[in-house]
Design an enzyme around this catalytic site. Structure first.
Site, PDB file in Angstrom:
ATOM      1  N   ASP A  50      72.408 -37.266  26.641  1.00 44.77           N
ATOM      2  CA  ASP A  50      73.433 -37.513  27.663  1.00 44.77           C
ATOM      3  C   ASP A  50      74.757 -36.870  27.260  1.00 44.77           C
ATOM      4  O   ASP A  50      75.321 -36.096  28.042  1.00 44.77           O
ATOM      5  CB  ASP A  50      73.600 -39.010  27.908  1.00 44.77           C
ATOM      6  CG  ASP A  50      74.714 -39.309  28.893  1.00 44.77           C
ATOM      7  OD1 ASP A  50      74.478 -39.192  30.103  1.00 44.77           O
ATOM      8  OD2 ASP A  50      75.832 -39.645  28.449  1.00 44.77           O
ATOM      9  N   ILE A 106      83.641 -44.178  33.429  1.00 39.57           N
ATOM     10  CA  ILE A 106      83.960 -42.777  33.699  1.00 39.57           C
ATOM     11  C   ILE A 106      84.787 -42.642  34.972  1.00 39.57           C
ATOM     12  O   ILE A 106      85.688 -41.798  35.063  1.00 39.57           O
ATOM     13  CB  ILE A 106      82.681 -41.913  33.769  1.00 39.57           C
ATOM     14  CG1 ILE A 106      83.026 -40.421  33.714  1.00 39.57           C
ATOM     15  CG2 ILE A 106      81.866 -42.240  35.006  1.00 39.57           C
ATOM     16  CD1 ILE A 106      83.594 -39.969  32.404  1.00 39.57           C
ATOM     17  N   LYS A 142      77.701 -35.608  35.959  1.00 36.68           N
ATOM     18  CA  LYS A 142      76.621 -35.078  35.121  1.00 36.68           C
ATOM     19  C   LYS A 142      75.858 -36.220  34.462  1.00 36.68           C
ATOM     20  O   LYS A 142      76.446 -37.269  34.203  1.00 36.68           O
ATOM     21  CB  LYS A 142      77.177 -34.095  34.078  1.00 36.68           C
ATOM     22  CG  LYS A 142      78.034 -34.761  32.985  1.00 36.68           C
ATOM     23  CD  LYS A 142      77.178 -35.276  31.838  1.00 36.68           C
ATOM     24  CE  LYS A 142      77.966 -36.169  30.927  1.00 36.68           C
ATOM     25  NZ  LYS A 142      77.108 -36.864  29.942  1.00 36.68           N
ATOM     26  N   SER A 161      80.735 -50.211  44.858  1.00 39.95           N
ATOM     27  CA  SER A 161      80.309 -50.735  43.560  1.00 39.95           C
ATOM     28  C   SER A 161      79.887 -52.180  43.732  1.00 39.95           C
ATOM     29  O   SER A 161      80.428 -52.890  44.586  1.00 39.95           O
ATOM     30  CB  SER A 161      81.440 -50.634  42.535  1.00 39.95           C
ATOM     31  OG  SER A 161      81.071 -51.242  41.307  1.00 39.95           O
ATOM     32  N   ARG A 162      78.966 -52.635  42.907  1.00 43.05           N
ATOM     33  CA  ARG A 162      78.571 -54.040  42.969  1.00 43.05           C
ATOM     34  C   ARG A 162      79.699 -54.954  42.507  1.00 43.05           C
ATOM     35  O   ARG A 162      79.800 -56.091  42.958  1.00 43.05           O
ATOM     36  CB  ARG A 162      77.332 -54.280  42.105  1.00 43.05           C
ATOM     37  CG  ARG A 162      76.050 -53.707  42.699  1.00 43.05           C
ATOM     38  CD  ARG A 162      74.875 -53.911  41.783  1.00 43.05           C
ATOM     39  NE  ARG A 162      75.046 -53.195  40.511  1.00 43.05           N
ATOM     40  CZ  ARG A 162      74.153 -53.212  39.523  1.00 43.05           C
ATOM     41  NH1 ARG A 162      73.043 -53.913  39.648  1.00 43.05           N
ATOM     42  NH2 ARG A 162      74.374 -52.533  38.417  1.00 43.05           N
TER      43      ARG A 162
END
Length: 306
Positions: free
Chosen positions: A169, A15, A91, A37-38
């Site tokens: 979702d 996303i 969201k 971020s990892r």
């Protein structure tokens, strides 16, 4: 023109890459100044693997946009607010209502902006539908929100874990439109949740709301994906939203659409909130999800594998 607002993206997954990065890049209001971020990164943007390091080393970044899944999001949002940063939430805004209320209180106490975003509310036909239904009484309505989880969330097991919401979702996108366009609120009366035998959250759901409104969500839709809503008012006005709310007809006549796409419109809204020192934390779509999980009758569906 005012200086661009520096923003960091947290959670560089599908996303973020598909929607957030291009929306920031094409905006005159924003500069993508960091990522957390990892493993994911964005070319040419300073990358960090933990939020605390980014917050400590980059005090000039005033806004953090959180794109990671909802369950771990609270800790990241709270850390950002404690560090004096404005926060934008993908969201759904959190794993539970209580934690988002807590974040809202933290933001208010600190004088910071918190934006619980609902991207489908920014679809190009939503405001035309809202205007057409304003002041009317709804007689009936139906939502079909049917898509393929293997296409949109490939091998993302978290969507079937507790807090992942399953088909709710994507379904919460439909509920965000419902709560935006209807002239008066509705409430859930009943629901059936079809949950795979080997998963924790539903893969299909049917719901009945007040005011004659029904909904069907399905995460196993093959072929053409369906994101439609149709409402009929007591005076005969019929409003049809399709393509996820990006097209609207009223009594069969196509309506004029807004110009901005969903995520560019979200970032335009966030810019306005930050510059005016305000917040936007509407949790009504998430309240419906909570009600569905509370009232829904569970039925066991076949096991789901990717």
């Amino acid at each position: 023109m005012a200086d661009k607002i520096k923003v960091a993206l947290v959670g560089i997954g599908k996303i973020a890459i598909d929607q957030h990065v291009p929306s920031i890049a094409t905006s005159d209001d924003w500069e993508l100044a960091g990522t957390v971020s990892r493993s994911g990164t964005v070319d040419g943007v300073p990358a960090y693997t933990d939020i605390e390091t980014m917050l400590a080393e980059r005090p000039e970044i005033g806004v953090v946009s959180l794109c990671l899944p909802p369950v771990p999001r609270f800790a990241y949002a709270a850390a950002c607010l404690r560090a004096g940063r404005h926060v934008m939430l993908e969201k759904p805004p959190g794993a539970t209502l209580a934690e988002v209320y807590a974040l809202d209180a933290m933001a208010q106490n600190a004088g910071l902006t918190l934006f619980a975003t609902w991207h489908s509310r920014m679809a190009k036909g939503v405001q035309a539908a809202k205007a057409a239904l304003a002041g009317k009484t709804i007689e009936s309505g139906h939502i079909d929100w049917k898509e393929n989880v293997r296409q949109w969330h490939p091998k993302q097991d978290w969507v079937f874990d507790p807090g992942g919401m399953g088909v709710l979702d994507p379904g919460i996108n439909a509920l965000s439109i419902l709560t935006e366009v209807l002239p008066t609120p509705v409430h859930l009366k009943s629901a059936v949740l079809h949950t795979p035998a080997n998963r924790q959250t539903p893969i299909r759901a049917e719901m009945t709301f007040s005011d004659g409104i029904t909904a069907s969500f399905d995460w196993l839709k093959e072929g053409i994906q369906t994101w439609e809503q149709r409402f009929v008012a007591t005076d005969g006005t019929t409003v049809h939203l399709f393509e996820g709310g990006n097209r609207c007809s009223v009594d069969g006549i196509a309506q004029t659409m807004s110009e901005l796409g969903e995520y560019p419109a979200l970032y335009a809204r966030m810019s306005h909130l930050v510059r005016t020192g305000t917040s936007d934390v509407d949790l009504s779509p998430m309240v419906h999800v909570s009600d569905i999980m509370t009232l829904g009758r569970r039925e066991t569906a076949p096991a789901f594998e990717w």
